[in-house]
Write a protein that holds these residues in place. Structure first.
Motif, short mmCIF file in Angstrom:
data_model
loop_
_atom_site.label_atom_id
_atom_site.label_comp_id
_atom_site.label_asym_id
_atom_site.label_seq_id
_atom_site.Cartn_x
_atom_site.Cartn_y
_atom_site.Cartn_z
N LYS A 176 0.74 -1.19 0.11
CA LYS A 176 0.00 0.17 0.01
C LYS A 176 0.84 1.32 0.00
O LYS A 176 0.46 2.29 -0.74
CB LYS A 176 -0.90 -0.11 1.18
N LEU A 222 2.23 2.06 -3.47
CA LEU A 222 1.09 2.36 -4.21
C LEU A 222 0.94 3.83 -3.96
O LEU A 222 0.55 4.62 -4.89
CB LEU A 222 -0.17 1.59 -4.01
N LYS A 247 0.93 6.84 -6.90
CA LYS A 247 -0.16 7.52 -7.24
C LYS A 247 0.28 9.08 -7.71
O LYS A 247 -0.62 9.75 -8.53
CB LYS A 247 -1.29 7.73 -6.24
N ASN A 285 0.93 8.51 -11.22
CA ASN A 285 -0.19 7.73 -12.07
C ASN A 285 -0.97 8.50 -12.81
O ASN A 285 -1.38 7.71 -13.98
CB ASN A 285 -0.91 6.73 -10.93
N ASP A 342 -7.29 -6.60 -6.15
CA ASP A 342 -8.39 -5.53 -6.52
C ASP A 342 -8.87 -4.77 -5.36
O ASP A 342 -9.16 -3.54 -5.58
CB ASP A 342 -9.53 -6.32 -7.29
N LEU A 395 -6.19 -2.10 -4.73
CA LEU A 395 -6.34 -0.80 -5.53
C LEU A 395 -7.56 -0.04 -5.50
O LEU A 395 -7.42 1.33 -5.58
CB LEU A 395 -6.29 -1.43 -7.13
N TYR A 434 -6.58 3.64 -6.80
CA TYR A 434 -5.65 3.81 -7.63
C TYR A 434 -6.27 3.54 -9.04
O TYR A 434 -6.90 2.86 -9.36
CB TYR A 434 -4.47 2.67 -7.44
N TYR A 472 -4.27 2.02 -14.43
CA TYR A 472 -3.46 1.07 -14.57
C TYR A 472 -4.19 -0.01 -15.31
O TYR A 472 -5.49 -0.12 -15.63
CB TYR A 472 -3.44 0.58 -13.12
#
Length: 201
Positions: free
Chosen positions: A47, A50, A54, A57, A76, A79, A84, A87
């Motif tokens: 996490k 991510l 971000k 992203n 899933d 995310l 997020y 992607y």
């Protein structure tokens, strides 16, 4: 075959550049369940990575390459929880994906796929959360230090610093020729036979 047909397999969305996130190694060092995404210790590390990614992203697609044992339902959920965006999840051969990636990132214990990224001079990052006892044994380095460009242990600020460096204009990744020869020696037919003679026994 893969190289010759790469355009057909990659498609328009995967022409690059993008972040390639290798998913298999989320297990705990010293255990056999290296792909265990259910381990709370490594979920938090995942996490954290991510949340940093971000920030990049919106302008840079992330391609998640799952391991066959990755629990996609939990992936899933993570995310979605982090919100997020931008992607795709791809099961294409990692060697194809690496050809278009800005860099490769791998959580937990480094994936052996980092061997390929190092050989192809694709920048690689291991973002991990090693226990202090593990770090003592590795001298503060990652598990695959020789073939990983950047090792970041549970440090979001450092991860951001590394990504900024890689994405900066003019960034160039140099490979030492002697080290490359040592890591990836070109063997003659006789040398290959000598190394793998035990297969005949």
């Amino acid at each position: 075959f893969l190289i010759e047909n790469q355009e057909k397999y990659l498609g328009a969305k995967l022409q690059g550049p993008f972040i390639l996130y290798i998913m298999p190694t989320l297990g705990q060092p010293g255990r056999l369940d290296f792909a265990d995404i259910k381990n709370p210790h490594h979920i938090e590390s995942f996490k954290k990575s991510l949340k940093v990614l971000k920030d990049y992203n919106s302008r840079l697609l992330t391609v998640f390459r799952p391991h066959p044992t990755t629990d996609m339902k939990i992936l899933d959920e993570i995310l979605h929880c982090i919100n997020y965006r931008n992607y795709v999840i791809s099961y294409l051969h990692p060697l194809l994906l690496m050809k278009r990636a800005n860099f490769v990132i791998c959580p937990g214990i480094s994936s052996t796929l980092l061997t390929d990224s190092y050989y192809r001079a694709v920048p690689s990052i291991e973002f991990s959360n090693y226990h202090k006892d593990i770090l003592k044994r590795t001298n503060g380095k990652g598990s695959y230090d020789k073939i990983t460009d950047y090792f970041v242990n549970d440090d979001e600020a450092k991860l951001r610093e590394v990504i900024d460096k890689i994405l900066a204009d003019g960034f160039k990744l140099d490979r030492d020729e002697e080290k490359m020869k040592e890591l990836y020696p070109e063997l003659s037919a006789d040398e290959i036979k000598a190394k793998f003679h035990f297969l005949k026994e």
